[in-house]
Write a protein that holds these residues in place. Structure first.
Motif, PDB file in Angstrom:
ATOM      1  N   UNK A  33      -2.445  -0.148  21.535  1.00 17.86           N
ATOM      2  CA  UNK A  33      -1.468  -0.057  20.467  1.00 17.86           C
ATOM      3  C   UNK A  33      -0.466  -1.194  20.564  1.00 17.86           C
ATOM      4  N   UNK A  34       0.469  -1.191  19.654  1.00 15.78           N
ATOM      5  CA  UNK A  34       1.497  -2.239  19.595  1.00 15.78           C
ATOM      6  C   UNK A  34       2.768  -1.633  20.163  1.00 15.78           C
ATOM      7  N   UNK A  35       3.028  -1.923  21.412  1.00 11.94           N
ATOM      8  CA  UNK A  35       4.067  -1.225  22.156  1.00 11.94           C
ATOM      9  C   UNK A  35       5.246  -2.152  22.457  1.00 11.94           C
ATOM     10  N   UNK A  36       6.200  -1.650  23.225  1.00 13.18           N
ATOM     11  CA  UNK A  36       7.482  -2.318  23.452  1.00 13.18           C
ATOM     12  C   UNK A  36       7.322  -3.774  23.880  1.00 13.18           C
ATOM     13  N   UNK A  37       6.444  -4.009  24.860  1.00 18.89           N
ATOM     14  CA  UNK A  37       6.345  -5.348  25.446  1.00 18.89           C
ATOM     15  C   UNK A  37       5.629  -6.354  24.548  1.00 18.89           C
ATOM     16  N   UNK A  38       5.011  -5.873  23.455  1.00 24.50           N
ATOM     17  CA  UNK A  38       4.435  -6.807  22.492  1.00 24.50           C
ATOM     18  C   UNK A  38       5.529  -7.605  21.790  1.00 24.50           C
ATOM     19  N   UNK A  39       6.681  -6.995  21.594  1.00 21.91           N
ATOM     20  CA  UNK A  39       7.786  -7.649  20.889  1.00 21.91           C
ATOM     21  C   UNK A  39       8.910  -8.103  21.820  1.00 21.91           C
ATOM     22  N   UNK A  52      20.414  -8.946  28.687  1.00 26.72           N
ATOM     23  CA  UNK A  52      19.711  -9.324  29.910  1.00 26.72           C
ATOM     24  C   UNK A  52      18.743 -10.456  29.589  1.00 26.72           C
ATOM     25  N   UNK A  53      18.885 -11.618  30.208  1.00 31.13           N
ATOM     26  CA  UNK A  53      17.998 -12.742  29.894  1.00 31.13           C
ATOM     27  C   UNK A  53      16.553 -12.528  30.330  1.00 31.13           C
ATOM     28  N   UNK A  54      16.293 -11.478  31.126  1.00 30.84           N
ATOM     29  CA  UNK A  54      14.921 -11.243  31.578  1.00 30.84           C
ATOM     30  C   UNK A  54      14.085 -10.487  30.550  1.00 30.84           C
ATOM     31  N   UNK A  55      14.687 -10.077  29.453  1.00 36.17           N
ATOM     32  CA  UNK A  55      13.967  -9.371  28.397  1.00 36.17           C
ATOM     33  C   UNK A  55      14.372  -9.984  27.060  1.00 36.17           C
ATOM     34  N   UNK A  56      13.500  -9.928  26.081  1.00 35.02           N
ATOM     35  CA  UNK A  56      13.782 -10.508  24.767  1.00 35.02           C
ATOM     36  C   UNK A  56      14.210  -9.426  23.788  1.00 35.02           C
ATOM     37  N   UNK A  57      15.340  -9.636  23.168  1.00 29.50           N
ATOM     38  CA  UNK A  57      15.781  -8.794  22.053  1.00 29.50           C
ATOM     39  C   UNK A  57      15.681  -9.646  20.793  1.00 29.50           C
ATOM     40  N   UNK A  58      14.704  -9.394  19.926  1.00 26.81           N
ATOM     41  CA  UNK A  58      14.539 -10.237  18.744  1.00 26.81           C
ATOM     42  C   UNK A  58      15.797 -10.352  17.900  1.00 26.81           C
ATOM     43  N   UNK A  59      16.631  -9.321  17.907  1.00 26.82           N
ATOM     44  CA  UNK A  59      17.852  -9.353  17.103  1.00 26.82           C
ATOM     45  C   UNK A  59      18.826 -10.420  17.586  1.00 26.82           C
ATOM     46  N   UNK A 112       8.643 -15.386  14.484  1.00 24.05           N
ATOM     47  CA  UNK A 112       7.388 -15.752  15.143  1.00 24.05           C
ATOM     48  C   UNK A 112       6.869 -14.632  16.035  1.00 24.05           C
ATOM     49  N   UNK A 113       7.751 -13.770  16.501  1.00 21.48           N
ATOM     50  CA  UNK A 113       7.289 -12.610  17.263  1.00 21.48           C
ATOM     51  C   UNK A 113       6.410 -11.742  16.368  1.00 21.48           C
ATOM     52  N   UNK A 114       6.839 -11.556  15.113  1.00 22.81           N
ATOM     53  CA  UNK A 114       5.999 -10.838  14.150  1.00 22.81           C
ATOM     54  C   UNK A 114       4.771 -11.670  13.805  1.00 22.81           C
ATOM     55  N   UNK A 160       9.273 -17.501  22.645  1.00 16.71           N
ATOM     56  CA  UNK A 160       8.816 -18.872  22.804  1.00 16.71           C
ATOM     57  C   UNK A 160       8.313 -19.409  21.463  1.00 16.71           C
ATOM     58  N   UNK A 161       8.223 -20.727  21.302  1.00 15.22           N
ATOM     59  CA  UNK A 161       7.671 -21.291  20.066  1.00 15.22           C
ATOM     60  C   UNK A 161       6.208 -20.877  19.897  1.00 15.22           C
ATOM     61  N   UNK A 162       5.882 -20.355  18.755  1.00 16.55           N
ATOM     62  CA  UNK A 162       4.532 -19.875  18.513  1.00 16.55           C
ATOM     63  C   UNK A 162       3.533 -21.029  18.472  1.00 16.55           C
ATOM     64  N   UNK A 163       3.984 -22.177  17.991  1.00 12.81           N
ATOM     65  CA  UNK A 163       3.093 -23.314  17.829  1.00 12.81           C
ATOM     66  C   UNK A 163       2.552 -23.881  19.117  1.00 12.81           C
ATOM     67  N   UNK A 164       3.118 -23.514  20.254  1.00  8.84           N
ATOM     68  CA  UNK A 164       2.612 -24.029  21.524  1.00  8.84           C
ATOM     69  C   UNK A 164       1.274 -23.402  21.888  1.00  8.84           C
ATOM     70  N   UNK A 165       0.994 -22.213  21.369  1.00  7.07           N
ATOM     71  CA  UNK A 165      -0.229 -21.513  21.750  1.00  7.07           C
ATOM     72  C   UNK A 165      -1.267 -21.463  20.640  1.00  7.07           C
ATOM     73  N   UNK A 166      -0.857 -21.709  19.385  1.00  7.56           N
ATOM     74  CA  UNK A 166      -1.804 -21.579  18.285  1.00  7.56           C
ATOM     75  C   UNK A 166      -1.401 -22.456  17.113  1.00  7.56           C
TER      76      UNK A 166
END
Length: 644
Positions: A243-249, A276-283, A292-294, A322-328
């Motif tokens: 499924x699409x869970x917490x760590x996906x975003x 906390x800089x160790x986790x990403x909050x899209x907001x 790009x997370x979406x 991270x920048x999406x364009x680096x991977x795709x």
């Protein structure tokens, strides 16, 4: 996927196909998301004359050390956890169980080749007796569509889909590869439908078999890794979570959880407001990085490193923020149209309109990133996904925030236009024509047996959809009017320059833009207009009583999805609620049902008052039969393949 080049589409629809150069044969796959290349996977070759027994092994749920799983988030974030539990994202992929399988698991299904699939249960397990899917895929690859294939039994081990329909996955012979049952259970219809019938596929395309390990692993799980071993030719596919869970975003959470064990750290983070800089909050991100997370799933793209993807997916090459364009490479019509055959083995015309607007739902990032509101916006004035969508607290259906349910997101930047109200929109306040999205982000894409908004913000124009351009917003509501009528009002209201026209079907008189697009456009245009004819705001704008005749004509469309949407719109009209029509019945039965519906439509036709449209109707409100025949004969025959 190790590649030696790109193969052309064979058999069915592939949206973007890749070709292996080290694997034993071509393994096409799409650009991630339910169905984006399900139709292409028929190209995989099975060389073994003595195949291994099917495994009962499912996808390995093995979080890498940096991941913690959504269960670890619950204690500190109970509200967010609960809203995620309620979302369709959470249940997008699940292990098969009595709680997750939503179809009534009984009876026998039959495919187009007359092969049978018997569904049965054994205790709490779900089983299918079916033609051997491994051998069927090999037969399709060799072009032997009617090859004799022995029956076998396979247990359903996993499901995908929880909103509109659900797909079911059966174990293959190589490690934990999973094949899709070639039917999905459609919740609205409460019936099984052939997988190919829910996509836009030419009727003469061969059947296909889809593999979860290569077509769904990326976007229907967290940190999905195909893990195909070249030496043994087996899969050991894994995911941190289904499924699409917490760590996906939010990205891997183990470090965040470790840091937050210290109450002093939590106190300092709350006091500073920095998080906390160790986790990403899209907001907390800018519009581009957050969107790009979406876009890691909601876009069409090809990986930058194909061979690496076949091992670890994007688990090692991309983290939210991270920048999406680096991977795709996110596909762009103008930039990539010349390179498309080399990139994906096909052109881009099934995926994009000629003006660059994406034609496929679920690929919102391709649309948004081509919008002036994103391209030219800066800071708080740059439009992004979170301008309208809220993952924790939005509506369940589209996860829309309060701003997304109103014009607030637009008014945030266009305050003067919002204040002008009807002076700008030229439509009554609170009417459907006054809503910003209906004029600037209309329904022009196809997905999930319906029309959806492409998420490309545009200005209305009067260019003919039959020239390959996206259907315009004005005639999406004013279905009874022509493009010339639209052009006149746009020039009068906004001093818009005249839109170019081309001779041919667009010049046929009397049917209005809707009739022209529904019967003369390509398959993607036809299915969108079939949906618009059943859209209540469009019926209020253009009257009713005449749409049925056009929709009846579409019941014999060569594309199954167009027929389904036309029948659905028809059933929403007065007198057709009990329409006896099956869009996947044999053509003889469909034609008989169409004749009954045509007689009913003519019986219920009503005279249209003068000035209410530009339709060529007789005194009883009927279209001239020769007009509908002429329009149907001018149908755009180019094949369209949209597997979402």
């Amino acid at each position: 996927m190790a590649l030696a080049g790109w193969l052309a589409i064979a058999g069915g629809v592939a949206v973007t196909l890749w070709v292996l150069h080290r694997h034993e044969a071509a393994l096409p796959w799409g650009l991630f998301g339910l169905g984006a290349a399900l139709a292409a996977l028929c190209l995989w070759s099975f060389a073994s004359a003595q195949p291994r027994p099917a495994s009962a092994e499912s996808i390995r749920v093995e979080p890498p050390p940096s991941y913690a799983s959504s269960a670890a988030c619950r204690s500190c974030h109970p509200g967010e956890y609960q809203s995620w539990q309620h979302s369709y994202h959470r249940s997008m992929t699940e292990q098969a169980s009595a709680a997750s399988v939503r179809a009534p698991w009984q009876g026998t299904l039959q495919d187009e080749q007359g092969r049978h699939y018997r569904l049965f249960r054994s205790d709490d397990q779900f089983w299918v007796k079916l033609p051997d899917p491994d051998r069927l895929a090999a037969s399709v690859r060799r072009g032997q569509l009617d090859a004799a294939v022995p029956q076998t039994k396979r247990r359903v081990v996993m499901t995908t889909g929880s909103h509109h329909y659900q797909a079911y996955w059966l174990p293959g012979r190589r490690g934990n590869e999973l094949w899709q049952l070639p039917f999905v259970y459609h919740f609205e219809s409460q019936r099984f439908l052939p997988r190919r019938a829910v996509f836009l596929e030419p009727p003469d395309d061969p059947p296909v078999w889809a593999r979860w390990n290569s077509s769904c692993v990326q976007c229907h799980s967290v940190a999905g890794q195909p893990r195909h071993d070249l030496a043994s030719d087996r899969f050991a596919t894994s995911a941190a979570e289904l499924g699409i869970a917490c760590e996906a975003c939010h990205g891997p959470g183990a470090a965040h959880i470790e840091r937050q064990h210290n109450p002093l750290t939590r106190y300092r983070a709350r006091r500073s407001g920095a998080g906390d800089p160790s986790i990403i909050n899209p907001a907390r991100l800018g519009a581009e990085r957050a969107s790009e997370i979406c876009g890691q799933c909601h876009s069409y793209f090809v990986p930058k490193d194909a061979e690496r993807w076949w091992q670890s997916g994007f688990a090692e090459d991309y983290r939210p923020g991270e920048p999406l364009g680096a991977s795709r490479r996110v596909l762009d019509y103008e930039r990539d149209r010349e390179q498309a055959p080399a990139l994906i083995g096909s052109d881009l015309d099934s995926l994009f309109y000629a003006d660059g607007t994406v034609r496929v739902g679920g690929r919102e990032w391709n649309g948004l990133r081509r919008s002036a509101c994103f391209e030219r916006g800066q800071g708080a004035r740059q439009l992004g996904c979170l301008s309208c969508h809220e993952l924790h607290g939005g509506t369940r259906d589209a996860q829309l925030s309060a701003a997304g349910l109103s014009d607030a997101a637009c008014a945030n930047c266009h305050a003067e236009i919002a204040a002008a109200g009807a002076a700008h929109s030229h439509h009554a306040e609170s009417s459907s024509g006054s809503a910003c999205v209906n004029c600037h982000m209309p329904y022009t894409s196809y997905a999930l047996l319906g029309a959806v908004r492409s998420h490309r913000i545009t200005k209305p124009s009067a260019a003919p959809a039959t020239t390959g351009l996206s259907p315009n917003a004005c005639n999406g509501c004013h279905l009874d009017h022509s493009l010339e009528w639209t052009r006149g009002w746009l020039e009068r209201w906004y001093s818009s320059p005249p839109s170019s026209t081309q001779p041919g079907p667009a010049a046929l008189p009397g049917g209005g833009a809707a009739a022209l697009a529904l019967l003369s456009g390509d398959a993607a245009t036809r299915v969108v207009v079939a949906a618009q004819l059943g859209w209540e705001p469009a019926q209020r704008a253009s009257g009713s009583g005449w749409q049925a005749q056009l929709l009846v004509a579409a019941l014999d469309d060569p594309y199954a999805a167009v027929r389904f949407v036309a029948a659905r719109s028809l059933r929403g009209l007065r007198g057709f609620a009990e329409l006896d029509y099956d869009f996947i019945a044999d053509r003889g039965q469909r034609l008989a049902a169409q004749e009954r519906a045509r007689a009913r439509a003519e019986q219920l036709a009503q005279p249209v008052s003068s000035g209410s449209g530009e339709l060529t109707l007789d005194a009883a409100g009927r279209f001239p039969p020769e007009l509908l025949i002429q329009l149907a004969r001018s149908r755009d025959p180019r094949p369209v393949r949209i597997a979402e």
